[in-house]
Design an enzyme around this catalytic site. Structure first.
Site, PDB file in Angstrom:
ATOM      1  N   ASP A  70      38.431  47.175  47.313  1.00  0.00           N
ATOM      2  CA  ASP A  70      37.125  47.614  46.824  1.00  0.00           C
ATOM      3  C   ASP A  70      37.175  49.130  46.619  1.00  0.00           C
ATOM      4  OD1 ASP A  70      34.015  46.237  47.032  1.00  0.00           O
ATOM      5  OD2 ASP A  70      34.199  48.412  46.767  1.00  0.00           O
ATOM      6  N   THR A  80      30.499  35.596  37.475  1.00  0.00           N
ATOM      7  CA  THR A  80      29.898  34.733  36.448  1.00  0.00           C
ATOM      8  C   THR A  80      30.174  35.328  35.063  1.00  0.00           C
ATOM      9  OG1 THR A  80      28.174  34.218  38.027  1.00  0.00           O
ATOM     10  CG2 THR A  80      27.775  33.580  35.740  1.00  0.00           C
ATOM     11  N   ARG A  93      28.754  30.395  43.932  1.00  0.00           N
ATOM     12  CA  ARG A  93      27.442  29.737  43.879  1.00  0.00           C
ATOM     13  C   ARG A  93      26.621  30.038  45.125  1.00  0.00           C
ATOM     14  NH1 ARG A  93      28.378  23.654  42.196  1.00  0.00           N
ATOM     15  NH2 ARG A  93      26.329  23.796  41.249  1.00  0.00           N
ATOM     16  N   LYS A 120      28.364  27.047  35.939  1.00  0.00           N
ATOM     17  CA  LYS A 120      27.576  28.108  36.581  1.00  0.00           C
ATOM     18  C   LYS A 120      26.446  28.583  35.667  1.00  0.00           C
ATOM     19  CE  LYS A 120      26.361  31.495  39.215  1.00  0.00           C
ATOM     20  NZ  LYS A 120      25.798  31.372  40.536  1.00  0.00           N
ATOM     21  N   ARG A 143      17.170  26.626  35.512  1.00  0.00           N
ATOM     22  CA  ARG A 143      16.110  27.269  36.294  1.00  0.00           C
ATOM     23  C   ARG A 143      15.186  28.077  35.379  1.00  0.00           C
ATOM     24  NH1 ARG A 143      18.608  28.621  41.289  1.00  0.00           N
ATOM     25  NH2 ARG A 143      16.818  29.858  41.911  1.00  0.00           N
ATOM     26  N   HIS A 172       7.177  14.314  41.386  1.00  0.00           N
ATOM     27  CA  HIS A 172       7.698  13.154  42.131  1.00  0.00           C
ATOM     28  C   HIS A 172       9.192  13.124  41.891  1.00  0.00           C
ATOM     29  CE1 HIS A 172       7.999  11.091  38.295  1.00  0.00           C
ATOM     30  NE2 HIS A 172       6.752  11.451  38.050  1.00  0.00           N
ATOM     31  N   GLY A 202      13.483  37.316  37.660  1.00  0.00           N
ATOM     32  CA  GLY A 202      14.225  38.562  37.859  1.00  0.00           C
ATOM     33  C   GLY A 202      15.544  38.345  38.568  1.00  0.00           C
ATOM     34  N   CYS A 220      20.956  37.354  38.119  1.00  0.00           N
ATOM     35  CA  CYS A 220      21.596  36.154  37.573  1.00  0.00           C
ATOM     36  C   CYS A 220      20.774  35.415  36.523  1.00  0.00           C
ATOM     37  CB  CYS A 220      21.936  35.205  38.717  1.00  0.00           C
ATOM     38  SG  CYS A 220      22.924  35.986  39.996  1.00  0.00           S
TER      39      CYS A 220
HETATM   40  N1  NAD Z   1      25.233  38.211  45.022  1.00  0.00           N
HETATM   41  C1  NAD Z   1      24.989  36.981  44.627  1.00  0.00           C
HETATM   42  O1  NAD Z   1      24.048  36.336  45.109  1.00  0.00           O
HETATM   43  C2  NAD Z   1      25.871  36.296  43.596  1.00  0.00           C
HETATM   44  C3  NAD Z   1      25.682  34.934  43.400  1.00  0.00           C
HETATM   45  C4  NAD Z   1      26.469  34.280  42.489  1.00  0.00           C
HETATM   46  C5  NAD Z   1      27.409  34.970  41.760  1.00  0.00           C
HETATM   47  N2  NAD Z   1      27.600  36.311  41.950  1.00  0.00           N
HETATM   48  C6  NAD Z   1      28.637  36.958  41.136  1.00  0.00           C
HETATM   49  O2  NAD Z   1      29.339  37.906  41.888  1.00  0.00           O
HETATM   50  C7  NAD Z   1      29.452  39.125  41.141  1.00  0.00           C
HETATM   51  C8  NAD Z   1      29.470  40.256  42.122  1.00  0.00           C
HETATM   52  O3  NAD Z   1      28.180  40.280  42.735  1.00  0.00           O
HETATM   53  P1  NAD Z   1      27.878  41.004  44.092  1.00  0.00           P
HETATM   54  O4  NAD Z   1      26.493  40.628  44.461  1.00  0.00           O
HETATM   55  O5  NAD Z   1      28.968  40.778  45.069  1.00  0.00           O
HETATM   56  O6  NAD Z   1      27.902  42.540  43.633  1.00  0.00           O
HETATM   57  P2  NAD Z   1      27.865  43.808  44.588  1.00  0.00           P
HETATM   58  O7  NAD Z   1      27.346  44.918  43.759  1.00  0.00           O
HETATM   59  O8  NAD Z   1      27.208  43.479  45.889  1.00  0.00           O
HETATM   60  O9  NAD Z   1      29.404  44.082  44.908  1.00  0.00           O
HETATM   61  C9  NAD Z   1      30.367  44.388  43.969  1.00  0.00           C
HETATM   62  C10 NAD Z   1      31.514  45.080  44.679  1.00  0.00           C
HETATM   63  O10 NAD Z   1      32.547  45.318  43.727  1.00  0.00           O
HETATM   64  C11 NAD Z   1      33.063  46.619  43.989  1.00  0.00           C
HETATM   65  N3  NAD Z   1      33.751  47.087  42.780  1.00  0.00           N
HETATM   66  C12 NAD Z   1      33.200  47.602  41.645  1.00  0.00           C
HETATM   67  N4  NAD Z   1      34.160  47.896  40.762  1.00  0.00           N
HETATM   68  C13 NAD Z   1      35.345  47.564  41.338  1.00  0.00           C
HETATM   69  C14 NAD Z   1      36.702  47.636  40.917  1.00  0.00           C
HETATM   70  N5  NAD Z   1      37.027  48.096  39.715  1.00  0.00           N
HETATM   71  N6  NAD Z   1      37.649  47.223  41.776  1.00  0.00           N
HETATM   72  C15 NAD Z   1      37.331  46.767  43.008  1.00  0.00           C
HETATM   73  N7  NAD Z   1      36.076  46.680  43.455  1.00  0.00           N
HETATM   74  C16 NAD Z   1      35.087  47.064  42.623  1.00  0.00           C
HETATM   75  C17 NAD Z   1      31.856  47.428  44.397  1.00  0.00           C
HETATM   76  O11 NAD Z   1      32.221  48.602  45.104  1.00  0.00           O
HETATM   77  C18 NAD Z   1      31.102  46.436  45.260  1.00  0.00           C
HETATM   78  O12 NAD Z   1      31.462  46.498  46.616  1.00  0.00           O
HETATM   79  C19 NAD Z   1      28.224  39.119  40.231  1.00  0.00           C
HETATM   80  O13 NAD Z   1      28.413  39.836  39.045  1.00  0.00           O
HETATM   81  C20 NAD Z   1      28.044  37.658  39.942  1.00  0.00           C
HETATM   82  O14 NAD Z   1      28.815  37.341  38.815  1.00  0.00           O
HETATM   83  C21 NAD Z   1      26.839  36.987  42.864  1.00  0.00           C
END
Ligand code: NAD
Length: 393
Positions: free
Chosen positions: A29, A119, A152, A204, A211, A241, A254, A257
């Site tokens: 990260d 996604t 998911r 996905k 929704r 039902h 909002g 996603c």
């Molecule tokens: N959070 C959710 O509820 C959720 C649910 C379903 C799918 N997703 C998918 O997961 C993806 C990520 O979501 P999230 O909520 O974890 O985001 P987030 O912002 O919480 O985390 C993203 C992480 O990626 C790191 N990052 C950014 N650029 C990077 C790079 N070049 N190399 C390495 N690390 C890097 C950031 O520092 C951060 O820690 C979303 O775009 C979505 O597609 C998220």
């Protein structure tokens, strides 16, 4: 050894669950402070249930976090879960994903597996992702393996979701699918191999579309019920039902996603000139986005009943997050509603259980106790109340 690239709200719970299954994980990260915390056994996402224990147990041991891709060179599988944003026209902005994949491409070896979980618009893994990896690694698909498995999770419940909820995985080719499935089975109990990466991507995205369209239906029916003097909630209770599940109406949809994913399919269809293929998806998006204006008009009407000049009426928007109980304002329609009313020159204040006065002010709003306002709009109950206690809706 497995690398998880992106240790955010989605990636970190996954990395922790993999580490807890006994496999060694190198998390990559760009956020150095986050890496330090994880290696010290400190959970950077405390609101995620069960994650504290896993990070305390595996952080710096089975799960090592690093900002350097080079540290993951010995891994044989790379799971990518970095964010994908959209621009103001809802076109995906692939820059973060491309940067992460090109960095992985530079350390990719013959026989390695890459699985994307972010996604994506369907067909991205087989086209862009494959191209970035091939260009950087000098390898061809077949010399490395490539699959897609959508995340998911639901924020706050990610660990239990990963352990119980059905997860799908699909390869860009047959062998990639099989190899990815065999690996994921080691840490995901409820796993299903689907025909290909494109199908897994589609699964996905259509969940989000379902929704969005159903919220739009609820919003449209709510407006019609209001106009007819029918209590929508009473009608909904008895209409629903086994085969009818009318959703809750709202100020719109909002978050990161659901308001975004329908655009992936709308853009794919419209780019081919096939406008009618995604007509319902586009209409649903428009209905949901227009709810802010609908509620703004209702609030202004309620304010006109207060015995003060309109510009003097104190209006409180109660609840500004995109969803009740989740401190997240990305694409929040409740916040958009507050902004719209503020831009009309009205006296808008904000109250939210999850935000302090200072946090509200940093968002550019004034904070108020609801009892001090003339008119209160409860964003989640969709109720407009006058301060004399009379209920409008
Ligand atoms: N959070 C959710 O509820 C959720 C649910 C379903 C799918 N997703 C998918 O997961 C993806 C990520 O979501 P999230 O909520 O974890 O985001 P987030 O912002 O919480 O985390 C993203 C992480 O990626 C790191 N990052 C950014 N650029 C990077 C790079 N070049 N190399 C390495 N690390 C890097 C950031 O520092 C951060 O820690 C979303 O775009 C979505 O597609 C998220």
């Amino acid at each position: 050894m497995i690398s998880v690239v992106g240790l955010g709200k989605a990636g970190l719970p996954l990395a922790a669950v993999i580490a807890d299954s006994g496999l060694k994980v190198i998390g990559v990260d760009v956020d150095e402070e986050k890496c330090r915390m994880i290696n010290n056994g400190v959970n950077p996402i405390p609101e995620e249930k069960g994650l504290d224990d896993l990070i305390r147990k595996h952080g710096g041991k089975n799960l090592i976090a690093t900002p350097n891709y080079e540290d993951a060179r010995d891994c044989t599988a790379f799971i990518i879960i970095v964010p994908l944003f959209v621009d103001e026209n809802y076109n995906p902005d692939f820059r973060i994903l491309e940067s992460a994949l090109r960095s992985v491409g530079k350390i990719l070896k013959r026989g390695d597996l890459v699985v994307v979980e972010t996604t994506l618009p369907p067909m991205t893994t087989e086209t862009l992702v494959r191209r970035w990896l091939e260009e950087e690694s000098g390898l061809k698909l077949g010399e490395f393996y490539l699959a897609y498995s959508p995340e998911r999770i639901m924020t706050g419940y990610s660990i239990s979701r990963l352990r119980e909820f059905p997860k799908v995985i699909g390869g860009v080719d047959e062998k990639s699918g099989k190899i990815a499935y065999e690996l994921y089975r080691k840490f995901i109990p409820n796993l299903h191999l689907v025909s290909n990466a494109r199908t897994a991507e589609f699964i996905k995205v259509i969940e989000g579309c379902y929704r969005d369209v159903n919220v739009a239906l609820a919003n449209e029916l709510f407006k019609i019920a209001e106009d007819m003097g029918v209590d929508f909630y009473e009608a909904r209770k008895y209409a629903n039902h086994e085969y009818c599940h009318i959703h809750e109406p709202s100020t719109g949809v909002g978050g990161h996603c659901i308001p975004v994913y329908p655009w992936f399919l709308i853009k794919l269809a419209e780019r081919k000139g096939r406008f009618s293929d995604a007509k319902l998806l586009r209409t649903a998006r428009e209905i949901n986005d227009e709810m802010v204006k609908y509620w703004a008009d209702k609030i202004v009407l309620a304010c006109m009943k207060v015995n003060k000049p309109l510009s003097e009426v104190k209006i409180c928007i109660r609840g500004i997050t995109f969803r009740e109980g989740v401190k997240e304002i990305y694409h929040s329609r409740n916040l958009a509603l507050a902004k719209l009313l503020k831009d009309k020159g009205l006296k808008i204040y904000v109250y939210d259980d999850l935000f302090t006065l200072e946090e509200v002010e940093r968002l550019g709003f004034k904070w108020i106790e609801p009892e001090e306002a003339d008119v209160v709009f409860d964003s989640f109950k969709l109720k407009i109340t006058h301060n004399d206690g009379s209920l409008k809706y």
